[in-house]
Design an enzyme around this catalytic site. Structure first.
Site, PDB file in Angstrom:
ATOM      1  N   ASP A  81       0.771  -1.015  -0.024  1.00  0.00           N
ATOM      2  CA  ASP A  81      -0.109   0.004   0.069  1.00  0.00           C
ATOM      3  C   ASP A  81       0.794   1.214   0.075  1.00  0.00           C
ATOM      4  O   ASP A  81       2.042   1.212   0.702  1.00  0.00           O
ATOM      5  CB  ASP A  81      -0.966  -0.060   1.337  1.00  0.00           C
ATOM      6  CG  ASP A  81      -1.647   1.290   1.603  1.00  0.00           C
ATOM      7  OD1 ASP A  81      -2.347   1.599   0.430  1.00  0.00           O
ATOM      8  OD2 ASP A  81      -1.582   2.110   2.183  1.00  0.00           O
ATOM      9  N   GLU A 121       0.795  -0.408  -5.068  1.00  0.00           N
ATOM     10  CA  GLU A 121      -0.133   0.500  -5.197  1.00  0.00           C
ATOM     11  C   GLU A 121       0.650   1.748  -5.662  1.00  0.00           C
ATOM     12  O   GLU A 121       1.337   2.304  -4.667  1.00  0.00           O
ATOM     13  CB  GLU A 121      -0.962   0.536  -4.162  1.00  0.00           C
ATOM     14  CG  GLU A 121      -2.269   1.708  -4.431  1.00  0.00           C
ATOM     15  CD  GLU A 121      -2.571   2.277  -3.161  1.00  0.00           C
ATOM     16  OE1 GLU A 121      -3.764   2.998  -3.330  1.00  0.00           O
ATOM     17  OE2 GLU A 121      -1.662   2.614  -2.318  1.00  0.00           O
TER      18      GLU A 121
END
EC number: 2.4.1.18
Length: 590
Positions: free
Chosen positions: A254, A309
């Site tokens: 993330d 991401e």
């Protein structure tokens, strides 16, 4: 000194709490600025000072607790559950079902690992997904943070159940041939001081940068100091711990954009100019950490999968570390869902730009594998709207009955929902992702209990019950998603080279391309149907329709004869029907 990166990244076996063969317990921590360290809990009646640690060199502290008189550990713990099934092999094509355990129930409550194992895994298997991306597993104090404000990196969230129940979930997924990825949050950490790493040793610089550099102004969280030896030990060991202890198969990292730049991507638009990626704005410590993490993971675990991401388009993100890249297997194609939302918000059907849509779907570096998705959890959150909501809005509450004729809004919405998904699936990347519930057009947004909604769980759920009845049209969208995945599994277009695009006709609103010897034909025109529409094909031969969004079982009108065979040289498609507000797609296979 550390015995190589294999031993260095196994420090979870010496740090934290370790049980010795005689059932004595050894606690070890790194807290260089601490003046004293104590262990407290129900085992010692919450006495703050009865169990002090001993200070060692290099800022390390240790505490030894002997076993009880009956030779059991002084701090009890449940026995571990053996894993029964081996990890599946890395899939040829990656089809990801992005999931959150707590909302995986129609009931307004925090759902459990066991519920997911027994009620959701069978649905994921039936839908044809071969990978689950589990969110919010790393322990977080604030449920509404969606798991992105981590307080305990070496703990699976207890609100969903026990560690053994999470292990069972992963084991059962493996038995179904499904791999499981962890949503790893190493980009920042919760600012909590009571139950997080912040001020762990009394300073603001133990695991994080001190001062403003250690603060993320947008996320209100703490930023790791990736140049610190002990921070590297902590984070790299954390990755291995999840792989070893719970048998995860890889990670979705993330917030990689935030990690890569000192500006964290805040207020920065990325045009693709290479000067934006190379310069003093790049946090080289974080970049090296990601290279190190990927090198270690792929060296020690051959089938480990890592996904970034990353929104800036950093070059070499998915190149091997040996070539100077960061070593990720895939990056998320984050521009695609933004494009679909923009189109639905800003343009009428007749103004959709076929060339612009195709450009967005194919705008990726050759050889850099991308995970395409029409929408993820971001679009499902309150404040935004899912594609189904953009297409059908309040009509979903009153007009989704299969017992009444479709009105024009539902008709258009169902057909475009299917087309958007298949175009993204087939053209947008080398992997595909769907957020749980969106495959059947979940009718409500996602909102966790918080002060602003009176701590309600009403929207913190997924209404799987809606697809369990043939009286509602949600099952038609579910069936299309299932057959789309199953057909990809058979022909493997995600694992094939990029598509050869032969038509992106703006006037006709038609897109045609070939990938993995499959011909895809999309007609996005809001009013026009076409007869004897000629398209180019690669390999000559006989073609038959294998998936038709106009099929009655998918909420279509069933106007195409699936027994029709098409022959090349020349090849004509005799019927591309299209009612006033219904766009149709066909794709054909040799």
């Amino acid at each position: 000194l550390e015995g190589g990166f294999d031993q260095f990244t196994r420090s979870y076996k010496s740090y934290g709490v370790q049980r010795m063969p005689d059932n004595s317990l050894v606690f070890k921590e790194w807290a260089p600025a601490a003046e004293a360290l104590f262990l407290t809990g129900d085992f010692n009646g919450w006495d703050n000072f009865s169990h002090p640690y001993t200070k060692k060199e290099f800022g390390k502290w240790e505490l030894h607790i002997p076993p009880k008189e009956d030779k059991t550990p002084a701090v009890t713990h449940n026995s571990k559950l053996k894993h029964k099934h081996p990890r599946p092999q890395k899939p040829r094509s990656l089809r990801i079902y992005e999931s959150h355990v707590g909302i995986a129930s129609p009931e307004g409550k925090v759902a459990s690992y066991s519920n997911f194992t027994h009620n959701v895994l069978p649905r994921i298997k039936d839908l044809g997904y071969n990978c689950i991306q589990l969110m919010a597993i790393m322990e977080h104090a604030y449920y509404a943070s969606f798991g992105y404000q981590v307080t305990s990196f070496f703990a699976a969230s207890s609100r969903f159940g026990t560690p053994e129940e999470l292990k069972e979930l992963i084991d059962v997924a493996h038995s179904l041939g499904i791999i499981v990825l962890l949503d790893a949050v190493h980009s920042h950490a919760s600012k909590n001081t009571e139950d997080g790493l912040n001020q762990f040793d009394g300073s603001d610089s133990c695991f994080f940068h001190s001062g403003p550099r250690g603060e993320h102004s947008l996320w209100d969280s703490k930023l790791f100091n990736y140049s610190s030896w002990e921070v590297l030990r902590f984070l790299l060991s954390n990755l291995r711990w999840w792989l070893e202890e719970y048998r995860f198969d890889g990670f979705r990292f993330d917030g990689v954009t935030s990690m890569l730049y000192h500006h964290h991507g805040i207020g920065s638009g990325f045009s693709g100019d290479y000067a934006e990626y190379f310069g003093l704005q790049v946090d080289e410590d974080a970049l090296v950490y990601l290279m190190l993490a990927n090198h270690i993971l792929h060296t020690l675990y051959e089938d480990c999968i890592t996904i970034a991401e990353e929104v800036s388009g950093m070059p070499n993100l998915c190149c091997p570390v040996q070539e100077g890249g960061l070593g990720f297997d895939y990056r998320l194609a984050m521009a695609i869902p933004d494009k679909w939302i923009q189109i639905l918000k800003e343009f009428k059907d007749e103004d959709w730009d076929m060339g612009n849509i195709v450009h967005t779907m194919t705008n990726r570096r050759y050889g850099e594998k991308c995970i395409a998705y029409a929408e993820s959890h971001d679009q499902a959150l309150v404040g935004d709207k899912t594609l189904a909501f953009w297409l059908m809005d309040k009509e979903m509450y009153t007009s989704m009955s299969a017992l009444i004729p479709m009105n024009s809004v539902i008709d258009r919405g169902i057909q475009l929902h299917k087309m958007i998904r298949l175009l993204t699936h087939s053209l947008g990347g080398e992997g595909y992702l769907n957020f749980m519930g969106n495959e059947f057009g979940h009718p409500e947004w996602l909102d966790f209990p918080r002060v602003g909604n009176n701590e309600s769980y009403h929207y913190a759920r997924r209404q799987f019950n809606l697809v369990d009845t043939d009286r509602l049209r949600y099952w038609q969208l579910y069936a299309f998603d299932r057959d789309m995945n199953r057909t990809e599994d058979k022909y493997g277009w995600l694992a094939a080279p990029p598509a050869n695009i032969s038509v992106k006709h703006q006037g006709d609103k038609v897109i045609v391309f070939e990938r993995a010897n499959v011909i895809f034909i999309f007609n996005f025109h809001p009013t026009n149907s076409y007869s004897s529409y000629r398209v180019a094909v690669g390999p000559p031969g006989k073609y038959k329709i294998k998936l038709d969004s106009d099929g009655i079982q998918y909420g279509g009108h069933g106007r195409l004869d699936h027994n029709t065979e098409f022959f090349t040289e020349p090849m004509e498609f005799k019927n591309l029907p299209n009612s006033m507000l219904v766009s149709k797609l066909y794709y054909l296979l040799p």
